[in-house]
Design an enzyme around this catalytic site. Sequence first.
Site, PDB file in Angstrom:
ATOM      1  N   GLU A   1       8.682  -4.659  10.728  1.00  0.00           N
ATOM      2  CA  GLU A   1       9.128  -3.345  10.238  1.00  0.00           C
ATOM      3  C   GLU A   1       9.644  -2.471  11.384  1.00  0.00           C
ATOM      4  O   GLU A   1       8.951  -2.282  12.398  1.00  0.00           O
ATOM      5  CB  GLU A   1       7.965  -2.643   9.508  1.00  0.00           C
ATOM      6  CG  GLU A   1       8.389  -1.286   8.950  1.00  0.00           C
ATOM      7  CD  GLU A   1       7.427  -0.701   7.926  1.00  0.00           C
ATOM      8  OE1 GLU A   1       6.475  -1.400   7.524  1.00  0.00           O
ATOM      9  OE2 GLU A   1       7.644   0.459   7.540  1.00  0.00           O
TER      10      GLU A   1
ATOM     11  N   ASP B   1       0.839  -1.209   0.000  1.00  0.00           N
ATOM     12  CA  ASP B   1       0.000   0.000   0.000  1.00  0.00           C
ATOM     13  C   ASP B   1       0.874   1.258   0.000  1.00  0.00           C
ATOM     14  O   ASP B   1       0.364   2.378  -0.114  1.00  0.00           O
ATOM     15  CB  ASP B   1      -0.996  -0.009   1.166  1.00  0.00           C
ATOM     16  CG  ASP B   1      -0.333  -0.168   2.510  1.00  0.00           C
ATOM     17  OD1 ASP B   1       0.903  -0.256   2.567  1.00  0.00           O
ATOM     18  OD2 ASP B   1      -1.064  -0.195   3.528  1.00  0.00           O
ATOM     19  N   SER B   2       2.209   1.074   0.090  1.00  0.00           N
ATOM     20  CA  SER B   2       3.130   2.196  -0.108  1.00  0.00           C
ATOM     21  C   SER B   2       2.973   2.775  -1.508  1.00  0.00           C
ATOM     22  O   SER B   2       3.482   3.854  -1.796  1.00  0.00           O
ATOM     23  CB  SER B   2       4.582   1.749   0.121  1.00  0.00           C
ATOM     24  OG  SER B   2       4.877   0.590  -0.633  1.00  0.00           O
TER      25      SER B   2
ATOM     26  N   GLU C   1      -1.920  -5.939   8.058  1.00  0.00           N
ATOM     27  CA  GLU C   1      -1.185  -5.244   9.120  1.00  0.00           C
ATOM     28  C   GLU C   1      -1.853  -5.463  10.464  1.00  0.00           C
ATOM     29  O   GLU C   1      -3.081  -5.480  10.556  1.00  0.00           O
ATOM     30  CB  GLU C   1      -1.140  -3.733   8.835  1.00  0.00           C
ATOM     31  CG  GLU C   1      -0.074  -3.347   7.858  1.00  0.00           C
ATOM     32  CD  GLU C   1       0.141  -1.839   7.764  1.00  0.00           C
ATOM     33  OE1 GLU C   1      -0.278  -1.091   8.670  1.00  0.00           O
ATOM     34  OE2 GLU C   1       0.716  -1.413   6.751  1.00  0.00           O
TER      35      GLU C   1
ATOM     36  N   LYS D   1      -1.463  -9.463   2.413  1.00  0.00           N
ATOM     37  CA  LYS D   1      -0.756  -9.081   3.641  1.00  0.00           C
ATOM     38  C   LYS D   1      -1.683  -8.244   4.507  1.00  0.00           C
ATOM     39  O   LYS D   1      -2.365  -7.343   4.002  1.00  0.00           O
ATOM     40  CB  LYS D   1       0.529  -8.314   3.311  1.00  0.00           C
ATOM     41  CG  LYS D   1       1.270  -7.820   4.565  1.00  0.00           C
ATOM     42  CD  LYS D   1       2.726  -7.467   4.287  1.00  0.00           C
ATOM     43  CE  LYS D   1       2.957  -6.137   3.637  1.00  0.00           C
ATOM     44  NZ  LYS D   1       2.481  -4.974   4.405  1.00  0.00           N
TER      45      LYS D   1
ATOM     46  N   ASP E   1      -1.159  -5.979  -0.454  1.00  0.00           N
ATOM     47  CA  ASP E   1      -1.574  -5.408   0.834  1.00  0.00           C
ATOM     48  C   ASP E   1      -3.089  -5.234   0.894  1.00  0.00           C
ATOM     49  O   ASP E   1      -3.697  -4.714  -0.053  1.00  0.00           O
ATOM     50  CB  ASP E   1      -0.927  -4.027   1.015  1.00  0.00           C
ATOM     51  CG  ASP E   1       0.181  -4.045   2.045  1.00  0.00           C
ATOM     52  OD1 ASP E   1       0.112  -4.855   2.989  1.00  0.00           O
ATOM     53  OD2 ASP E   1       1.125  -3.240   1.896  1.00  0.00           O
TER      54      ASP E   1
HETATM   55  O1  KIV Z   1       3.611  -1.232   1.627  1.00  0.00           O
HETATM   56  C1  KIV Z   1       4.799  -1.548   1.777  1.00  0.00           C
HETATM   57  O2  KIV Z   1       5.691  -1.147   1.024  1.00  0.00           O
HETATM   58  C2  KIV Z   1       5.125  -2.416   2.899  1.00  0.00           C
HETATM   59  C3  KIV Z   1       6.572  -2.722   3.148  1.00  0.00           C
HETATM   60  C4  KIV Z   1       7.246  -1.565   3.785  1.00  0.00           C
HETATM   61  C5  KIV Z   1       6.746  -3.957   3.945  1.00  0.00           C
HETATM   62  O3  KIV Z   1       4.268  -2.854   3.593  1.00  0.00           O
END
Ligand code: KIV
Length: 263
Positions: free
Chosen positions: A180, A43-44, A113, A111, A82
Site C-alpha cells: 500500500e 477493516d476499512s 498488517e 490478512k 482483515d
Molecule cells: O481495509 C482495506 O480496505 C485494506 C485495503 C486498503 C488493502 O486493507
Amino acid sequence: MITVQTFRKRKQQGRKISMVTCYDFWSAKILNQSEIDCILVGDSVATVMHGFDSTVHATLDMMTMHVAAVARGATDKFIIADMPFLTCSKGLEPAMNAVQALMQAGATAVKVEGAAHQADLIAHIVEAGVPVMGHIGLTPQSIHNLGGHKVQGKSEGDAQRLINDARRLEQAGCFSIVLECIPNKLGDCVSRAVEVPTIGIGAGPHTDGQVLVLHDLLGANPDFSPKFLRRYANVHQLVKGAIDGYHEDVTARSFPALEETYG
Ligand code: KIV
C-alpha cells in the site's frame, strides 16, 4: 473460484489479479456475478461503513458481522478478512480465536498488517491451515505511528526494509502480499523479490494485482480523491439523483400511481 494455488500460478503466468473490498450482502451479490477475482472484507469497513476516522476502530465483532454478510452474498468468491486492530499483538490464543471467528464467519483467508513482528504468528496461522495475506507499506492500523497517510519506502533504507519484509512474509507462508502506497519502482522491486503475488493499492502498475475500496472506485465519496484512485462510476450523483427524484414524486403526489397500488 481462485484458490491459494492459483494465486501463485497467476503470477507465474503474468495474469494480473483483481481484488476489491466489500462489506455487505447487497454488494457481495453483485460482486459474486462479476469477474472480480477476490474480495477483501477490509477493516476499512470502520471508516467507509461506520464513519470512524481510522481503521483502529474496527473490532472483531464488527469484522465477523460483515464477513458473514459478504459470505452469504459472494458464495463463489475467495474472501479475505482483515485481522482487526491489535488482534495479532495480544498473544497467540486471542489471535487464533480471532482467526477462528473470521473463518467460521465465512472467510477463505485472513490478512495481517505488518511484517517483522508478525512473521511467527503468520507461520503459526498458516500451519493451522489458514491462508494468510500479508500487508506492508502504508499499514493504516499503525497510522498514528506513521504520522498520517504518507507514501512509504521513499528512502533507500526504508525501501530495502520493505523488500526484506516481503521476503520474510513469503518465508512465513503468506500466499500473497498487499503493498500500500509505495513508489512505483519499489512496487516493481518488491514484486520481483518474491514468488507470491503482490496486490497493490497506490503501488504502481508493476504489482501482480490491484485492490481498490469498492466505494472509492464507484465514486461514492466525492471528497476522497487520492492520486491512485480511478473512479469507474459516479454513484454519489446517481444515488442522490434517485433519492431527489423519489422525494419530488412523493411531494408532487405523483408517486404512487394507480398501477403501483393494490386495488
Ligand atoms: O481495509 C482495506 O480496505 C485494506 C485495503 C486498503 C488493502 O486493507
